[in-house]
Design an enzyme around this catalytic site. Structure first.
Site, PDB file in Angstrom:
ATOM      1  N   TYR A 103     -65.812   4.612 -24.205  1.00 19.85           N
ATOM      2  CA  TYR A 103     -66.267   3.394 -24.882  1.00 19.85           C
ATOM      3  C   TYR A 103     -67.789   3.376 -24.934  1.00 19.85           C
ATOM      4  CZ  TYR A 103     -67.566   1.191 -20.413  1.00 19.85           C
ATOM      5  OH  TYR A 103     -68.155   0.895 -19.204  1.00 19.85           O
ATOM      6  N   CYS A 104     -68.307   2.597 -25.846  1.00 19.93           N
ATOM      7  CA  CYS A 104     -69.755   2.404 -25.952  1.00 19.93           C
ATOM      8  C   CYS A 104     -69.982   0.927 -26.275  1.00 19.93           C
ATOM      9  CB  CYS A 104     -70.363   3.337 -26.998  1.00 19.93           C
ATOM     10  SG  CYS A 104     -69.759   3.053 -28.680  1.00 19.93           S
ATOM     11  N   ALA A 105     -71.042   0.627 -26.993  1.00 18.42           N
ATOM     12  CA  ALA A 105     -71.326  -0.774 -27.290  1.00 18.42           C
ATOM     13  C   ALA A 105     -70.405  -1.305 -28.387  1.00 18.42           C
ATOM     14  CB  ALA A 105     -72.790  -0.943 -27.696  1.00 18.42           C
TER      15      ALA A 105
END
Lengths: 74, 153
Positions: B88-90
């Protein structure tokens, strides 16, 4: 976001101070993010002259959103 | 008799297409939502935060390990390719790229949180591992201030 920010920075020169913090390289980046409860990049935190947070904008937004937020600063 | 045979053939073909599509989705992982993320977390998947150290320090999902996406190909060489991996990231851009890298390396089950941590509705650990620095400078400007927190990615 850079073109929008650059344009607004020029336009609001002398009216609003722009502080651009690269959280990867700025030694105070993480601490500043924590201070303003910013968890994501890009995040924009707009402060009034008394230091109070006027608005926090998360992620890329339309230029009009930034203009409205900038114009609301006291 | 011909018509019955044709119907059976069409039905079999349709079923086969559905099965192939379903098998493809489950085998390769893909973009997932928060609920599926939590299921995989409970299943023991490796949870990987591919954002920057600064973002991770400001807040991350419990149990996540930090591997900025630029370095994931190198770090993942030591991982078990059969263990499911959730990245996941932003907002989902960097994690989608990282997921593609892992798939190209032969990881069998790679998932990415489609809407990123911005839309995460579970727990967040904030401040853990934050880099110790001098206290942030007090705002001294006589003007209102706009802070932009950004990275070079």
């Amino acid at each position: 976001m850079a073109p929008v920010v650059d344009r607004l920075k020029t336009e609001y020169e002398g009216i609003v101070e722009f502080r651009l913090i690269n959280v990867d390289t700025d030694p105070q980046g993480a601490a500043l993010m924590a201070q303003y409860n910013a968890q994501y990049v890009p995040t924009f935190v707009l402060l009034n002259t008394d230091g109070s947070v006027s608005q926090t904008i998360v992620g890329a937004q339309k230029e009009s959103v930034f203009r409205e937020a900038l114009d609301a600063l006291k | 008799m011909v018509r019955v045979t044709t119907r059976w053939a069409l039905a079999a073909a349709a079923i086969a297409m559905v099965l192939v599509a379903a098998a493809g989705c489950s085998a390769d992982g893909g973009a997932i939502d928060n609920a599926r993320f939590k299921d995989l977390q409970a299943e023991g998947a490796r949870i990987v935060d591919v954002r920057t150290a600064g973002e991770f320090a400001a807040g991350h999902i419990p149990g996540a390990e930090l591997v900025p996406y630029q370095g994931i190909a190198q770090v993942a060489q030591g991982w078990d390719p059969t263990q499911p991996v959730v990245v996941y990231c932003a907002v989902g851009d960097r994690s989608a790229e990282a997921a593609n890298v892992l798939r190209s390396m032969g990881f069998e089950r790679v998932y990415d949180l489609a809407a990123g941590i911005v839309a995460w509705d579970g727990d967040i650990i904030a401040g853990e591992g934050a880099v110790a620095t001098e206290p942030p400078a007090v705002q001294t400007s006589e003007l209102p201030v706009l802070y932009e927190f950004f990275t070079d990615w």
